[in-house]
Design an enzyme around this catalytic site. Sequence first.
Site, PDB file in Angstrom:
ATOM      1  N   HIS A  25     -15.738  46.859  33.029  1.00  0.00           N
ATOM      2  CA  HIS A  25     -15.719  48.140  33.744  1.00  0.00           C
ATOM      3  C   HIS A  25     -15.375  49.266  32.766  1.00  0.00           C
ATOM      4  O   HIS A  25     -15.896  50.368  32.868  1.00  0.00           O
ATOM      5  CB  HIS A  25     -14.665  48.125  34.863  1.00  0.00           C
ATOM      6  CG  HIS A  25     -15.090  47.351  36.077  1.00  0.00           C
ATOM      7  ND1 HIS A  25     -14.950  47.827  37.352  1.00  0.00           N
ATOM      8  CD2 HIS A  25     -15.662  46.128  36.202  1.00  0.00           C
ATOM      9  CE1 HIS A  25     -15.415  46.941  38.218  1.00  0.00           C
ATOM     10  NE2 HIS A  25     -15.834  45.886  37.544  1.00  0.00           N
ATOM     11  N   ASP A 131     -13.218  54.734  38.429  1.00  0.00           N
ATOM     12  CA  ASP A 131     -13.750  53.411  38.729  1.00  0.00           C
ATOM     13  C   ASP A 131     -13.680  53.207  40.237  1.00  0.00           C
ATOM     14  O   ASP A 131     -12.760  53.684  40.908  1.00  0.00           O
ATOM     15  CB  ASP A 131     -12.922  52.328  38.031  1.00  0.00           C
ATOM     16  CG  ASP A 131     -13.571  50.958  38.153  1.00  0.00           C
ATOM     17  OD1 ASP A 131     -14.197  50.528  37.180  1.00  0.00           O
ATOM     18  OD2 ASP A 131     -13.452  50.316  39.233  1.00  0.00           O
TER      19      ASP A 131
END
Length: 511
Positions: A25, A131
């Site tokens: 990520h 995120d």
Amino acid sequence: MAAVLKKQTTIPPHVVFLPYAMTSHITPLVHIARLFAYHGLRVTIITTPHNALIFQSSIDNDRCLVPGCNISVQTLKFPSYEMGLPDGVENFSACPSLEIAGKVHYGFFVLLQKPMEQLIRNLKPQCIVSDMFFPWTIDLAEELNIPRFSFQTANFFFQCVWHCLREYAPHEKVALDSDDQSFLIPGLPHEIKMKLSEIEDFFFEDNFSRQTYKAVREAELRSQGIIHNTCSELEPEYVDIYENIRGVKGWHVGPTFLFINELEKSQNSNPTCFDDPWKKCGDCLNWLEDQEPNSVLFVCFGSSVRFSNDQLKEIALALNAAKCPFILVAKEQGNKNQLEEKDDNNYGDWWQLDSFKELVVNNKRCFIVKGWAPQVLILEHRAIGGFLTHCGWNSVLEALTMGIPLITWPLFAEQFYNQKLLVLLGLAIEVGSDVWNSGFIVSSPVVSREKIELAIERLMYDSEERKKIRANAKLMAEKVKSSAEEGGSSHSHLIALIEEIKHCATFNSST
Ligand code: UDP
């Protein structure tokens, strides 16, 4: 070749980026942060000290090499002590068990929320790019009256299948005692079948993951939009379908590493070091130099997968039996519950198998990377002819960009959906794993050496099937690369996204 983005001079809005605790990520989100900075926005990345080590040198390079590049990193101490974790365990790839990963998640998700909020308030940004796993950032963005964008690491195909699973619940109509328990996903332009064992547990029970994804979705619907690491050249039919069901504006800017690779090449900086926290590049690339073109199988299962020792032995035996040269990336297995001293035993005893040891010691037709491999550079090498992968989306994008055909061994997260897409596109051969794991500690049934060997033979030995898959992969590489060129879908979306942020900042400052 990807178009290198041209820097513009404007009053730069300040954008804060919040990457999560997983390398897969962090890497693409930091790529986007760097592209924003290169394109004239002021950028601050907020993370913890050990996660910052993954990309700090790239940020330092940008600050030195790109005139006017306004990007910095702010770190917050990870609450290791409060979680009973040793210093440095802040990323899933450092976690030997799901229990410890759960603590890292809790540290980020809950304990760091207040310090992160405070830091963001102090920084007074004009935009938050978060995120997806920080859904709380939407509340803060609304309070500060600034836009929030959610970053999603996965592709559109997976989102469409998920939507159809939620909408039509075909899995609920499958008899649990039917032979292979497979079912058709309705509502898609292709015939996609899945097995019950391949889909996530939260389709069957209301657990923590289901609650997390619900919160992620709710936050996304209140956001300015979603940023995706994919491109429409790769999955055109699914872009349109997802566009209709997403419920909020979206931008796809993938593969993010492709933009960065081109950028670094144009700066004459060393692209080897990005994505490479431990910066051990050298030897395997030298070894590759001595191999025939398209002859080597690259075997790597992402940043955090941990197989059982029995499974590792089957992999070792299959690689030993197959006759092609290979690079195997071995990760420390560790003790299931503890964080131990690091030593060779942490890799399991598979590499002590007599036949395999012979290969390794003589370094004949294999190269073992213990720890972290420079994956992008390896995949880019002309000697690589195939990639045995767990189908993590970053790995898939990297391979497709380089025109490398795949052997797919999905294990957890959305990897089974990625496999379906790859098979649909004629880019991969399945190894035959069909049981989803709830995390990166693999507990699904052992895949036999025979199955692994057969998949390797099909991909790596000369045959009509191999020729066809290789040709498809080459074609796909051209399409994916074109997405990052001027006029390509990802290039256009990146420019439009940056303009949208500038527009929001101007609008907010004038009201
Ligand atoms: N990676 C790498 N070296 C390794 C293992 C992984 O460079 O030894 C990189 C890989 O290039 C990719 C990322 O780590 O960018 C892994 O992400 P992916 O989504 O494929 O899998 P995950 O780590 O989420 O399982």
